[in-house]
Design an enzyme around this catalytic site. Sequence first.
Site, PDB file in Angstrom:
ATOM      1  N   LYS A  54       0.841  -1.204   0.000  1.00 56.12           N
ATOM      2  CA  LYS A  54       0.000   0.000   0.000  1.00 56.12           C
ATOM      3  C   LYS A  54       0.873   1.250   0.000  1.00 56.12           C
ATOM      4  O   LYS A  54       0.636   2.191  -0.762  1.00 56.12           O
ATOM      5  CB  LYS A  54      -0.923  -0.003   1.228  1.00 56.12           C
ATOM      6  CG  LYS A  54      -2.084  -0.976   1.100  1.00 56.12           C
ATOM      7  CD  LYS A  54      -2.843  -1.166   2.404  1.00 56.12           C
ATOM      8  CE  LYS A  54      -3.902  -2.263   2.214  1.00 56.12           C
ATOM      9  NZ  LYS A  54      -4.556  -2.679   3.456  1.00 56.12           N
ATOM     10  N   GLN A  98      -4.840  -1.479   9.622  1.00 53.27           N
ATOM     11  CA  GLN A  98      -4.757  -2.809   9.028  1.00 53.27           C
ATOM     12  C   GLN A  98      -5.353  -3.848   9.982  1.00 53.27           C
ATOM     13  O   GLN A  98      -4.960  -3.924  11.152  1.00 53.27           O
ATOM     14  CB  GLN A  98      -3.282  -3.144   8.730  1.00 53.27           C
ATOM     15  CG  GLN A  98      -3.072  -4.437   8.001  1.00 53.27           C
ATOM     16  CD  GLN A  98      -3.605  -4.413   6.569  1.00 53.27           C
ATOM     17  OE1 GLN A  98      -3.427  -3.439   5.843  1.00 53.27           O
ATOM     18  NE2 GLN A  98      -4.288  -5.474   6.172  1.00 53.27           N
ATOM     19  N   ASP A 121     -11.300   2.738   3.995  1.00 56.01           N
ATOM     20  CA  ASP A 121     -11.693   1.330   3.892  1.00 56.01           C
ATOM     21  C   ASP A 121     -13.214   1.186   3.825  1.00 56.01           C
ATOM     22  O   ASP A 121     -13.723   0.124   3.476  1.00 56.01           O
ATOM     23  CB  ASP A 121     -11.184   0.540   5.118  1.00 56.01           C
ATOM     24  CG  ASP A 121      -9.930  -0.279   4.802  1.00 56.01           C
ATOM     25  OD1 ASP A 121      -9.657  -0.500   3.608  1.00 56.01           O
ATOM     26  OD2 ASP A 121      -9.250  -0.689   5.760  1.00 56.01           O
TER      27      ASP A 121
END
Length: 297
Positions: A54, A98, A121
């Site tokens: 990422k 994460q 997200d």
Amino acid sequence: MTATVIDGKAFAANVRGQVAEHVTRLKEEHGITPGLAVVLVGEDPASQVYVRNKGKQTVEVGMNSIEHKLDASTTQDELLAVIESLNADPSVHGILCQLPVPDHIDGDTIINAIDPAKDVDGFHISNVGLLGTGQKAMVPCTPLGCLMMLREHHGSLSGLNAVVIGRSNIVGKPMANLLLGDSCTVTIAHSRTADLPGVVKQADIVVAAVGRPQMVPGDWIKPGATVIDVGINRIEKPEGGTRLVGDVDYDSCADVAGAITPVPGGVGPMTIACLLANTVTACCRANGLAEPVGLTA
Ligand code: NDP
């Protein structure tokens, strides 16, 4: 094999190219550099690989990448303090933590502490509600990537029968909401679904997000249907070693389907591309600028 292969790798490269163009415009015309902050707690090897990828792709499209790598012993309060500081930082437009987080931390509490406008997200309860009610939301990256590929392949999805196999909060449910938003007739199947083969056989679009290697055989697929395989499963090879496979049996499904995404190289590459797209979208919204066309739901 008769199916058209939907090349997610090429599609993702195209999305990243569009993101990079928007980033250049934001910098040149508005003096703004979008920033994406990724928070990783602990040493999980797979998570470390994701976070590294990422960060690399974030920089490649010209955005700022901010990484917070925290020790596995970090307390929930310490993690919340990091999230709060990122929420308050105007140079940060996207934040993700994460997952999974260590057991002593409640993942939902952390996700819901992220400013919904920076929740790239799309997991914050506000964004889930906005998506579920057909309002402008931050949309989870993997289903957004699937939607983009479906729109590109079909043009309009209106009136098509879609079956989503899997009802998780990160893939199945948001995918179903997105397809509903594009006027598909949507069925969500799961482990208790009666006659799954019969249900799948009705579908013009099948999205498999199950986590069971090669579970969907070709004889479940309606001829000409589009098959989107979200699954990522590692299996043993007969000759030794392992390989990645999806949730559908690629060879038999490709013989019947009209189009299919491979694993690897299908949905997977789209996920990070959509994370970058969401960050640009969040940056534009935060600054009252027109958001990129084609990079959101
Ligand atoms: P979850 O484990 O959270 O959900 C799996 C879903 O599949 C559940 O709803 C479950 O039903 C359903 N299911 C399980 N067994 C069956 C069965 N025999 N028949 C029908 N349905 C079944 O998984 P995720 O949604 O998180 O992920 C799904 C897959 O997608 C995984 O392989 C994962 O690795 C992959 N993935 C890939 C991403 C990418 O970037 N390409 C991103 C995210 C996930 P029930 O609710 O009844 O238990």
